[in-house]
Write a protein that holds these residues in place. Structure first.
Motif, PDB file in Angstrom:
ATOM      1  N   LYS A   1       0.837  -1.208   0.000  1.00  0.00           N
ATOM      2  CA  LYS A   1       0.000   0.000   0.000  1.00  0.00           C
ATOM      3  C   LYS A   1       0.868   1.253   0.000  1.00  0.00           C
ATOM      4  O   LYS A   1       0.484   2.278  -0.563  1.00  0.00           O
ATOM      5  CB  LYS A   1      -0.940  -0.023   1.201  1.00  0.00           C
TER       6      LYS A   1
ATOM      7  N   LYS B   1      -3.283   1.492   7.800  1.00  0.00           N
ATOM      8  CA  LYS B   1      -3.221   0.349   6.887  1.00  0.00           C
ATOM      9  C   LYS B   1      -1.868  -0.333   6.980  1.00  0.00           C
ATOM     10  O   LYS B   1      -0.831   0.315   6.788  1.00  0.00           O
ATOM     11  CB  LYS B   1      -3.417   0.812   5.432  1.00  0.00           C
TER      12      LYS B   1
ATOM     13  N   VAL C   1      -6.787  -3.089   7.510  1.00  0.00           N
ATOM     14  CA  VAL C   1      -7.207  -1.688   7.519  1.00  0.00           C
ATOM     15  C   VAL C   1      -7.995  -1.410   8.798  1.00  0.00           C
ATOM     16  O   VAL C   1      -8.965  -2.099   9.086  1.00  0.00           O
ATOM     17  CB  VAL C   1      -8.082  -1.363   6.283  1.00  0.00           C
TER      18      VAL C   1
ATOM     19  N   GLU D   1      -3.711   7.330   6.769  1.00  0.00           N
ATOM     20  CA  GLU D   1      -4.335   8.206   5.782  1.00  0.00           C
ATOM     21  C   GLU D   1      -5.646   8.811   6.240  1.00  0.00           C
ATOM     22  O   GLU D   1      -6.308   8.320   7.152  1.00  0.00           O
ATOM     23  CB  GLU D   1      -4.489   7.499   4.428  1.00  0.00           C
ATOM     24  N   GLU D   2      -5.977   9.875   5.557  1.00  0.00           N
ATOM     25  CA  GLU D   2      -7.197  10.636   5.777  1.00  0.00           C
ATOM     26  C   GLU D   2      -8.409   9.729   5.600  1.00  0.00           C
ATOM     27  O   GLU D   2      -8.446   8.906   4.686  1.00  0.00           O
ATOM     28  CB  GLU D   2      -7.176  11.742   4.702  1.00  0.00           C
ATOM     29  N   PHE D   3      -9.414   9.901   6.464  1.00  0.00           N
ATOM     30  CA  PHE D   3     -10.661   9.153   6.342  1.00  0.00           C
ATOM     31  C   PHE D   3     -11.537   9.824   5.284  1.00  0.00           C
ATOM     32  O   PHE D   3     -11.734  11.031   5.312  1.00  0.00           O
ATOM     33  CB  PHE D   3     -11.383   9.158   7.693  1.00  0.00           C
ATOM     34  N   LEU D   4     -12.046   9.022   4.350  1.00  0.00           N
ATOM     35  CA  LEU D   4     -12.911   9.557   3.300  1.00  0.00           C
ATOM     36  C   LEU D   4     -14.321   9.029   3.503  1.00  0.00           C
ATOM     37  O   LEU D   4     -14.493   7.858   3.865  1.00  0.00           O
ATOM     38  CB  LEU D   4     -12.422   9.110   1.921  1.00  0.00           C
TER      39      LEU D   4
ATOM     40  N   GLU E   1     -18.900   3.573  -1.765  1.00  0.00           N
ATOM     41  CA  GLU E   1     -17.786   2.799  -2.316  1.00  0.00           C
ATOM     42  C   GLU E   1     -18.221   2.081  -3.578  1.00  0.00           C
ATOM     43  O   GLU E   1     -19.341   1.584  -3.666  1.00  0.00           O
ATOM     44  CB  GLU E   1     -17.341   1.743  -1.301  1.00  0.00           C
TER      45      GLU E   1
ATOM     46  N   LYS F   1     -18.822  -5.285   2.937  1.00  0.00           N
ATOM     47  CA  LYS F   1     -17.688  -5.910   3.624  1.00  0.00           C
ATOM     48  C   LYS F   1     -17.998  -6.385   5.035  1.00  0.00           C
ATOM     49  O   LYS F   1     -17.402  -7.353   5.502  1.00  0.00           O
ATOM     50  CB  LYS F   1     -16.521  -4.908   3.703  1.00  0.00           C
TER      51      LYS F   1
ATOM     52  N   LEU G   1      -9.307   4.290  -3.071  1.00  0.00           N
ATOM     53  CA  LEU G   1      -9.059   3.777  -1.711  1.00  0.00           C
ATOM     54  C   LEU G   1      -7.933   2.763  -1.754  1.00  0.00           C
ATOM     55  O   LEU G   1      -7.120   2.689  -0.854  1.00  0.00           O
ATOM     56  CB  LEU G   1     -10.302   3.070  -1.166  1.00  0.00           C
ATOM     57  N   GLU G   2      -7.966   1.925  -2.781  1.00  0.00           N
ATOM     58  CA  GLU G   2      -6.952   0.873  -2.883  1.00  0.00           C
ATOM     59  C   GLU G   2      -6.990   0.274  -4.276  1.00  0.00           C
ATOM     60  O   GLU G   2      -7.985   0.395  -4.995  1.00  0.00           O
ATOM     61  CB  GLU G   2      -7.229  -0.232  -1.867  1.00  0.00           C
TER      62      GLU G   2
HETATM   63  P1  AMP Z   1      -9.119  -2.635   1.989  1.00  0.00           P
HETATM   64  O1  AMP Z   1      -8.810  -3.814   2.873  1.00  0.00           O
HETATM   65  O2  AMP Z   1      -7.932  -1.866   1.577  1.00  0.00           O
HETATM   66  O3  AMP Z   1     -10.087  -3.040   0.924  1.00  0.00           O
HETATM   67  O4  AMP Z   1      -9.941  -1.619   2.865  1.00  0.00           O
HETATM   68  C1  AMP Z   1     -11.025  -2.097   3.577  1.00  0.00           C
HETATM   69  C2  AMP Z   1     -12.083  -1.071   3.675  1.00  0.00           C
HETATM   70  O5  AMP Z   1     -11.655  -0.012   4.504  1.00  0.00           O
HETATM   71  C3  AMP Z   1     -12.462  -0.380   2.379  1.00  0.00           C
HETATM   72  O6  AMP Z   1     -13.316  -1.150   1.605  1.00  0.00           O
HETATM   73  C4  AMP Z   1     -13.134   0.867   2.918  1.00  0.00           C
HETATM   74  O7  AMP Z   1     -14.440   0.566   3.333  1.00  0.00           O
HETATM   75  C5  AMP Z   1     -12.310   1.185   4.126  1.00  0.00           C
HETATM   76  N1  AMP Z   1     -11.320   2.229   3.831  1.00  0.00           N
HETATM   77  C6  AMP Z   1     -10.074   2.082   3.335  1.00  0.00           C
HETATM   78  N2  AMP Z   1      -9.460   3.279   3.212  1.00  0.00           N
HETATM   79  C7  AMP Z   1     -10.333   4.209   3.652  1.00  0.00           C
HETATM   80  C8  AMP Z   1     -10.306   5.645   3.786  1.00  0.00           C
HETATM   81  N3  AMP Z   1      -9.229   6.362   3.468  1.00  0.00           N
HETATM   82  N4  AMP Z   1     -11.405   6.242   4.270  1.00  0.00           N
HETATM   83  C9  AMP Z   1     -12.494   5.547   4.629  1.00  0.00           C
HETATM   84  N5  AMP Z   1     -12.591   4.201   4.530  1.00  0.00           N
HETATM   85  C10 AMP Z   1     -11.524   3.537   4.061  1.00  0.00           C
END
Ligand code: AMP
Ligand code: GLY
Length: 423
Positions: A103, A143, A153, A185-188, A192, A214, A282-283
């Motif tokens: 990441k 993360k 995360v 990182e900043e919360f968004l 999704e 999820k 986000l990813e």
């Molecule tokens: P990931 O395991 O990277 O898929 O992240 C898991 C979940 O965390 C994502 O599907 C989002 O719901 C949440 N997430 C990840 N990054 C952020 C962010 N910067 N702000 C808010 N939610 C996030």
């Protein structure tokens, strides 16, 4: 031709089903596969991380094309091992799969190439991370850098939670070596969306959009899981959003990887947040989503083998990628207790009901064959997908089909696709 699929989940079942639709394919193998995949493919008892054994098998059986479904073997370099032996394989090389594998790498890439994403800092030192937490506003997102089974995360609402999170990831190594480095990182906030796309190193063809669920419980409560259900398309992914993403996110990502000497061939899965200021990444994942594949692939019209080969050969610009003008919903049937602890080995009944009903699918995830009967063998057991003329119809069909299947401790969310009522 002969195709080998590497993996054993619902995603690989959906890939196997779609590959089986191709008139060009005469034989499918899957390593290691599961009870549902065994209907289309000969399952081979070789693990997804046994690269040399897999390559030897592909050579001995004269496999023409190998498709890798899972992240671990891709990040571990399975494609490099196959290519070194002259085998045709669909997926990114190790130096490109890093887009999912690190990441910190993907955040630095986005920053360098001005691809919209959340503001962030990377850390390799826990003390520095803890000091940084004193300067941020909350909630904040932590993360683990590496692969952590989708659990790396942490969304932290207070400084105390965030400090505990840094210790879990970096000091206690809850996610192992994945936590040697971390991103803060900043919360968004926003909706999704998952957009999976085919990439040949230069050209990118995005597929139709999807949305995952999820959390384990209804109303997005409970623990994070691998995904409890999906729908496609997302009504929030408008033409305007699509146009923005193509210009500022999709092609720039492919160009950035090429410019870095890491040309990406395979699937790029964009995890997007549609914020009030526009879409943000986000990813990235370097593979199909699970259970996104279970709603996207049943809607895909184009022969997937042609598309896989075009990605390998760099001829994706000659493919006319088409999707049905319908909708699909997938409800995951899990073992009660997932994602923490659950029992396995219960017989599953009712699967025959799917056989002569087009538009209804039971994609197997954690299933096994025991004395000729299909039994539960994992947390996520089946993905029940149904299509419909629109999302409402698809959802009604999916929840109807959920009732056809029985096994002890069957658990599922009742609100998959509820968001479409707000569209
Ligand atoms: P990931 O395991 O990277 O898929 O992240 C898991 C979940 O965390 C994502 O599907 C989002 O719901 C949440 N997430 C990840 N990054 C952020 C962010 N910067 N702000 C808010 N939610 C996030
Ligand atoms: N469903 C999310 C993923 O496959 O990562």
């Amino acid at each position: 031709m002969k195709v080998l699929i590497v993996g054993s989940g619902g995603r690989e079942h959906a890939i196997a089903w779609k590959v089986a639709q191709s008139p060009r394919v005469e034989k499918i193998y899957c390593a290691p596969g599961n009870a549902g995949i065994a209907e289309y493919a000969e399952c081979v008892a070789i693990g997804a991380m046994e690269f040399d054994r897999l390559a030897a098998f592909a050579k001995e059986t004269a496999v023409d094309l190998t498709v890798v479904g899972m992240d671990d073997p891709l990040v571990g370099g399975i494609v490099d091992v196959f290519e070194a032996q002259g085998l045709r394989v669909f997926g990114p090389r190790k130096n490109a799969a890093i887009l999912e594998g690190s990441k910190a790498f993907s955040k630095d890439l986005m920053k360098k190439y001005h691809i919209p994403t959340a503001a962030y800092e990377n850390f390799t030192d826990a003390q520095e991370a803890l000091a940084y937490l004193k300067t941020v506003s909350y909630p904040i997102v932590l993360k683990a850098d590496g692969l952590a089974l989708g659990k790396g995360v942490l969304i932290c609402n207070t400084p105390e939670e965030a400090e505990a999170g840094v210790r879990e990831i970096m000091t206690d190594k809850k996610f192992g070596a994945a936590g040697n480095c971390m991103v803060i990182e900043e919360f968004l906030s926003g909706r999704e969306v998952s957009v999976l796309s085919y990439v040949d190193g230069r050209t990118i063809l995005p597929m139709t959009s999807a949305q995952d669920h999820k959390r384990a419980g209804d109303g997005d409560t409970g623990l994070n899981t691998g995904g409890m259900g999906t729908f496609s398309p997302s009504p929030f992914y408008t033409e305007e959003v699509d146009a923005f993403c193509r210009t500022y996110i999709y092609q720039p990502t492919v160009d950035a990887m090429a410019a870095e000497g890491r040309p990406f061939k395979g699937i790029i899965f964009f995890g997007l947040m549609l914020t009030k200021d526009g879409p943000r990444v986000l990813e990235y994942n370097a593979r199909f989503g699970d259970p996104e594949a279970q709603v996207v692939l049943p809607r895909m019209k184009t022969d997937i083998v042609d598309v896989f080969e075009a990605c390998i050969d760099g001829t994706l610009d000659q493919i006319d990628l088409q999707f049905e003008d319908n909708a699909a919903v997938c409800v995951v049937l899990a073992s009660d207790g997932y994602p923490v602890s659950y029992q396995k080995g219960y017989p599953i009944s009712g699967l025959d009901a799917f056989h002569d009903r087009p538009g209804y699918y039971a994609f197997h995830a954690g299933t096994a064959l025991r004395d000729g009967a299909v039994v539960t063998n994992g947390g996520r057991v089946l993905g029940v997908t149904a299509t419909g003329a629109d999302l409402h119809e698809a959802r009604a069909h999916a929840y109807e089909a959920v009732k056809w299947v029985s096994f002890e401790n069957k658990y599922y969310r009742n609100d998959i696709g509820k968001a479409i009522d707000e569209a």
